[in-house]
Structure formats: C-alpha cells, structure tokens
Design a protein around this motif. Sequence first.
Motif, short mmCIF file in Angstrom:
data_model
loop_
_atom_site.label_atom_id
_atom_site.label_comp_id
_atom_site.label_asym_id
_atom_site.label_seq_id
_atom_site.Cartn_x
_atom_site.Cartn_y
_atom_site.Cartn_z
N GLU A 258 -23.84 36.77 51.99
CA GLU A 258 -25.02 37.63 51.98
C GLU A 258 -24.65 39.09 51.75
OE1 GLU A 258 -25.68 33.85 53.89
OE2 GLU A 258 -24.27 35.45 54.42
N ALA A 259 -23.57 39.56 52.40
CA ALA A 259 -23.13 40.93 52.19
C ALA A 259 -22.66 41.14 50.75
CB ALA A 259 -22.01 41.28 53.17
N LEU A 260 -22.00 40.12 50.18
CA LEU A 260 -21.52 40.20 48.80
C LEU A 260 -22.69 40.32 47.83
CD1 LEU A 260 -19.33 39.91 46.63
CD2 LEU A 260 -19.52 37.44 46.87
N VAL A 261 -23.69 39.46 47.97
CA VAL A 261 -24.84 39.48 47.06
C VAL A 261 -25.63 40.78 47.23
CG1 VAL A 261 -26.99 38.33 46.45
CG2 VAL A 261 -24.96 36.98 47.00
N ALA A 262 -25.84 41.20 48.48
CA ALA A 262 -26.58 42.44 48.71
C ALA A 262 -25.86 43.63 48.08
CB ALA A 262 -26.78 42.66 50.21
N GLY A 263 -24.54 43.68 48.21
CA GLY A 263 -23.77 44.79 47.64
C GLY A 263 -23.80 44.81 46.13
N ILE A 264 -23.66 43.63 45.51
CA ILE A 264 -23.69 43.56 44.04
C ILE A 264 -25.06 43.96 43.52
CG2 ILE A 264 -23.68 41.94 42.10
CD1 ILE A 264 -21.41 40.47 43.43
N GLN A 265 -26.11 43.44 44.14
CA GLN A 265 -27.46 43.74 43.64
C GLN A 265 -27.81 45.21 43.82
OE1 GLN A 265 -30.27 40.06 43.44
NE2 GLN A 265 -29.91 40.48 45.61
N GLU A 266 -27.47 45.78 44.95
CA GLU A 266 -27.76 47.21 45.15
C GLU A 266 -27.01 48.05 44.12
OE1 GLU A 266 -27.19 50.69 48.54
OE2 GLU A 266 -27.44 48.59 49.17
N SER A 267 -25.77 47.69 43.83
CA SER A 267 -24.98 48.43 42.84
C SER A 267 -25.58 48.32 41.44
CB SER A 267 -23.53 47.91 42.84
OG SER A 267 -22.94 48.02 44.11
N LEU A 268 -25.94 47.11 41.04
CA LEU A 268 -26.47 46.91 39.69
C LEU A 268 -27.81 47.61 39.50
CD1 LEU A 268 -25.59 43.14 39.03
CD2 LEU A 268 -24.37 45.18 38.25
N TRP A 269 -28.67 47.54 40.50
CA TRP A 269 -29.97 48.17 40.36
C TRP A 269 -29.87 49.69 40.47
CZ3 TRP A 269 -34.64 45.78 39.14
CH2 TRP A 269 -34.56 44.40 39.01
N LYS A 270 -28.89 50.18 41.19
CA LYS A 270 -28.65 51.62 41.20
C LYS A 270 -28.10 52.07 39.85
CE LYS A 270 -28.18 55.71 43.07
NZ LYS A 270 -29.36 56.50 43.53
N LEU A 271 -27.24 51.24 39.26
CA LEU A 271 -26.67 51.54 37.95
C LEU A 271 -27.72 51.44 36.85
CD1 LEU A 271 -24.19 52.03 36.12
CD2 LEU A 271 -23.77 49.56 36.20
N GLY A 272 -28.60 50.47 36.95
CA GLY A 272 -29.63 50.30 35.94
C GLY A 272 -29.25 49.39 34.80
N GLY A 273 -28.18 48.62 34.96
CA GLY A 273 -27.75 47.70 33.92
C GLY A 273 -26.71 46.74 34.47
N VAL A 274 -26.25 45.83 33.61
CA VAL A 274 -25.33 44.77 34.04
C VAL A 274 -24.14 44.73 33.09
CG1 VAL A 274 -25.08 42.31 34.50
CG2 VAL A 274 -27.29 43.42 34.89
N PRO A 275 -22.90 44.82 33.61
CA PRO A 275 -21.73 44.66 32.74
C PRO A 275 -21.54 43.19 32.36
CG PRO A 275 -21.03 44.93 35.01
CD PRO A 275 -22.52 45.12 35.00
N GLU A 276 -20.71 42.97 31.37
CA GLU A 276 -20.51 41.60 30.88
C GLU A 276 -19.69 40.77 31.87
OE1 GLU A 276 -18.22 39.36 27.14
OE2 GLU A 276 -18.58 41.53 27.11
N VAL A 277 -18.71 41.40 32.52
CA VAL A 277 -17.77 40.67 33.38
C VAL A 277 -17.80 41.25 34.79
CG1 VAL A 277 -15.33 40.12 33.77
CG2 VAL A 277 -16.27 40.09 31.45
N ALA A 278 -17.77 40.37 35.79
CA ALA A 278 -17.62 40.76 37.19
C ALA A 278 -16.22 40.36 37.63
CB ALA A 278 -18.67 40.08 38.06
N ARG A 279 -15.39 41.33 37.95
CA ARG A 279 -13.98 41.10 38.29
C ARG A 279 -13.78 41.20 39.80
NH1 ARG A 279 -9.37 38.82 36.15
NH2 ARG A 279 -7.50 39.98 36.71
N SER A 280 -13.06 40.25 40.39
CA SER A 280 -12.85 40.25 41.83
C SER A 280 -11.60 39.47 42.18
CB SER A 280 -14.06 39.64 42.55
OG SER A 280 -14.14 38.25 42.28
N ASP A 281 -11.23 39.55 43.47
CA ASP A 281 -10.21 38.64 43.95
C ASP A 281 -10.89 37.35 44.41
OD1 ASP A 281 -11.39 39.27 46.35
OD2 ASP A 281 -9.72 40.47 47.10
N ASN A 282 -10.16 36.47 45.06
CA ASN A 282 -10.70 35.16 45.41
C ASN A 282 -11.40 35.21 46.77
OD1 ASN A 282 -9.64 33.08 43.25
ND2 ASN A 282 -7.99 34.53 43.65
N LEU A 283 -12.49 35.94 46.84
CA LEU A 283 -13.26 36.05 48.07
C LEU A 283 -13.76 34.68 48.50
CD1 LEU A 283 -15.40 39.15 47.08
CD2 LEU A 283 -13.62 39.13 48.82
N SER A 284 -13.62 34.38 49.79
CA SER A 284 -14.10 33.09 50.28
C SER A 284 -15.61 32.98 50.19
CB SER A 284 -13.64 32.88 51.72
OG SER A 284 -14.13 33.91 52.56
N ALA A 285 -16.30 34.13 50.16
CA ALA A 285 -17.76 34.10 50.03
C ALA A 285 -18.21 33.67 48.64
CB ALA A 285 -18.34 35.48 50.36
#
Length: 495
Positions: free
Chosen positions: A178-205
């Motif tokens: 839930e924290a992961l999704v909330a953080g991604i969505q807040e970032s994308l909507w603040k940015l106003g767009g979506v990049p092609e690739v989402a890069r991360s480590d192997n989060l268990s979430a």
Amino acid sequence: MVTDAQVRLLRQKVMEKKKQQAAAAAAGMSVRSARTWQRGALPSETKKPRTWRTRIDPFTDVWDSEIVPLLQCDAEGVLQATTIIDVLEQRDPGRFGIGQLRSLQRRVRDWRALNGPAKEVYFEQRHVAGREGAFDFTHATDLRVTIAGRLLRHLLFQFVLSFSGWRWVTLAFGETFEALVAGIQESLWKLGGVPEVARSDNLSAATHELKESQGRALNNRFRAVTEHYGMISTRIRPGESHENGVAEQANHRTKTAIEQALIVRGSRDFPSQDAYVAFMHDVIERSFNARVKDKLALERAALRPLPSSRIPSYTTFTPVVRRWSTIRIGGRTYSVPSRLIGHTVQVRCHPDVVEVFYKDQLVETMPRLHGPIEQRIDYRHVIWSLVRKPGAFARYRYREELFPSMTFRRAYDALRASRGDRADVEYVRILHLAASAMESLVESALTTLLETTPKALDYAAVRAIATPETPRVPDIKIGAPDLRVYDALLVGGAR
C-alpha cells in the motif's frame, strides 16, 4: 612558491592592460616574480618528476622473496599492507613496524596497478528523456525528527527521474504494498506524466520468489499497477544495489539535504506529520527540482499521459469478527467494537491506517501496525465485558495492551503491591471509568495519587478525583404570599 592560479591571474590582469605593479599585487606576488612569470610555461609545467629516492627502501631485501609471493596468491586483491607488516614482523621480529606502513602501502598499490588482478568495471549509463523513473524506500529514523516531542520512526519513499533528476518524496512507515502504490501514484500525478520504465530493486511488496529458478518476479498486485499506468518494470539482480544507482544515490543526497536543512532550522521537532512533510517537500523543491527545470521541461514532453484515474492504494479484506472481538489482518491482530462479533466486516488496509466497514458504513479507524508489533487491542472495545468478569484480566492473552500509558501500568503495580489479587478488580473498574468518562481525567487522577498517597490508590479514590459527584441542591418552590393573612395579623395586633 608561485602557483599556476597566481600566474594565470597575473596574465589575465596584464591582458586587461593593468600595470605590472597592479597585476602583481592582484596575483599576490612580487613585481620581480611577475616579470619572471609574465610569459612562458606555468609553474607546474616546469617541474620534472623525481626519479631518485630520498631514503633507503626498507623492503628491498624482502620484496621479491616474501612480499610479492603473498600478493600473487591474493587473487582478489584484498590483502592489506597491515597484514603483510604483521607477517614480516613474525618472521623477523624487530625489523619492521607500523611506522613503515605508508611506504609499504604505496609499493603494494603500484605493484597491483601493474601486476594485480583486474577490477570490476562500472559502466556509465546514458539516460533518455522520459524513459525511466527509479524508486526505492530508505530508512529515515536516523534524521531524529520528532512530532510533538516523540521520535518519528519512519521511512522515505522516493521516486526520481533518471534523465532530469526530478524527484518526489513521501512518508512511509513500512515497505508495504500500500505504501509503495501510494508513493508511486502521488509521484506520477505530481509529475503529470508516466515514464516508460519503472526501475527498482526486488521489493517484497512488488515481487515474489520463484521456487525453481530462485529468482524473483512481479506479483500479480503490482503487475496490475504497472499495467494500469502502462509502465514496464525492470529490477536489479538480488544483492546488486549499485544497479539501481539512481535511486540509491538520490536517497543519500535527499537525506543529506534534509539533515542540513534541519540543522539550519535549529529544531527537529514538528507540530504534526503534515508540517514535517511540507518541510521535506520545500527542501526537495529548493535543493533539487528548482535546479532541473530545463531538463524537466524536456522530459515532461517525452512522458506518457496519465490514465483517467488513480487506482485504490489500499488492500481489501473481509474477515469475520471473532468472539474475542478481534480480526486478523495481514498476520496482525486488531480489536473492533464487540457489537460486531460474528459479523463479516470489510477492512481497507491503507499505508498508515486501517478502516473497518460494516454494510458500507465506517465503524472504526485505527493506526496500521508496522514493525515487530503484532496486535493492537483498544480497551474501549472489550472493557464493557471485562468489567463484568474481572477475573479474566489476570491471564488475558493481550493484557499488556490494556495499559493505555505508563501511568496506568504504574497504577496497576501500586495496586498489586497494596491490594494483592484484588488489584485486578480495582484496575478493571478504573479502566472502565476511563472508557466511560475521559481517559485524560483518569490518568491525571492516577498521577496525583501515585505522587501523594500511592497506598490509598483504588477505584473509589480515582473516581472521587476524576469524576467528583456534584452535590444535589433541593428544588424548593415557594408560592406567592397571601396578603390577606398578613392583613389579619395587623388587625389582630391593633386589638
């Protein structure tokens, strides 16, 4: 000694038609030195490398015979000069010491540059506008931020664009889905767009382990998130954090910037979490985002459009309330109002709160548990039954949860010391008073009694202070006087 910088400044002043004396003064040298360095090579260019030693090399006799074999056996290049010194000292006591360490370190360094094992090469990446956004969690309790005087144990979720360096930070209390999704969505909507690739480590979430290949793959829930936003998820190899260097470096720099801003602020205490988050966002904007406006404009033009709406950043559960007035959510136990026992409720598990619904009606909101805490029992949910059977308190599985504060715990200990087994009954009645009246009033009464007469502490004494009985004033009704009686008395007096 005259430096290259001085000579460059001197020549600059001469080109500006300054007099030689003024140019020399500006460069910090004498007029005589100015005449010498007014033209020709720079001081550093006139130096010749030294090809002779200034003192005897103490390792000449043992270098080829003892030291080089040790270095050749070190295939990974991790053998330290201090270890070699110790080996030499054991073989020839008194000849070598720690004072010769720097000389040996230089010789080992030069030998490895010419004969040592190959080192791992890191490949500098070229980032394309709009292609990649990296994200990660980082622990931030070490910032020592307090909210109204209490230490805030928290993490930061950070999303950063690899090309422009634009970033956004949100508060988190666990690396949950839930924290992961909330953080991604807040970032994308603040940015106003979506990049092609989402890069991360192997989060268990976001990922789960593959039993056959021992690797990790996206779980279904996070795959649905990436598909909703049209992103491709790429992940680093387990244990290779440098492969997500954009996010790792951003975490370090962001925490450093916040730490510096806290020092300048002069206080790490904030009145609320919202005030702290506003402070962080101000630091991020000033320290990072304001400096990349031009690159961000290029990147925004290359971003993909946002979808029509966000997706819920909570997880829904439908447990049945057990006879203990509790529910199990995500392996943790929460208490709910006892009137819900036996009913199926809908629970929405948000990043920081848990909401309980019955028939689409919100009936309870409570903080979400994180870390090692596995249960949250609100005494108000169970006290009405417990006060009728106080004997259950002694061996209640969650008894420690029925102490709202340290003051209540101290009060129970005082009751045990003065009243023995009767303490359970007295404490349960005090807890019932806190649920019926106001917890702060009862806690204040307990504090007063503990500081003055702890042996006199009991339910009656607490109630007398916390909720004193208001004396009843009788309601006396006096009718209107009959003046004829008064007149009769006057007539009688005249007789």
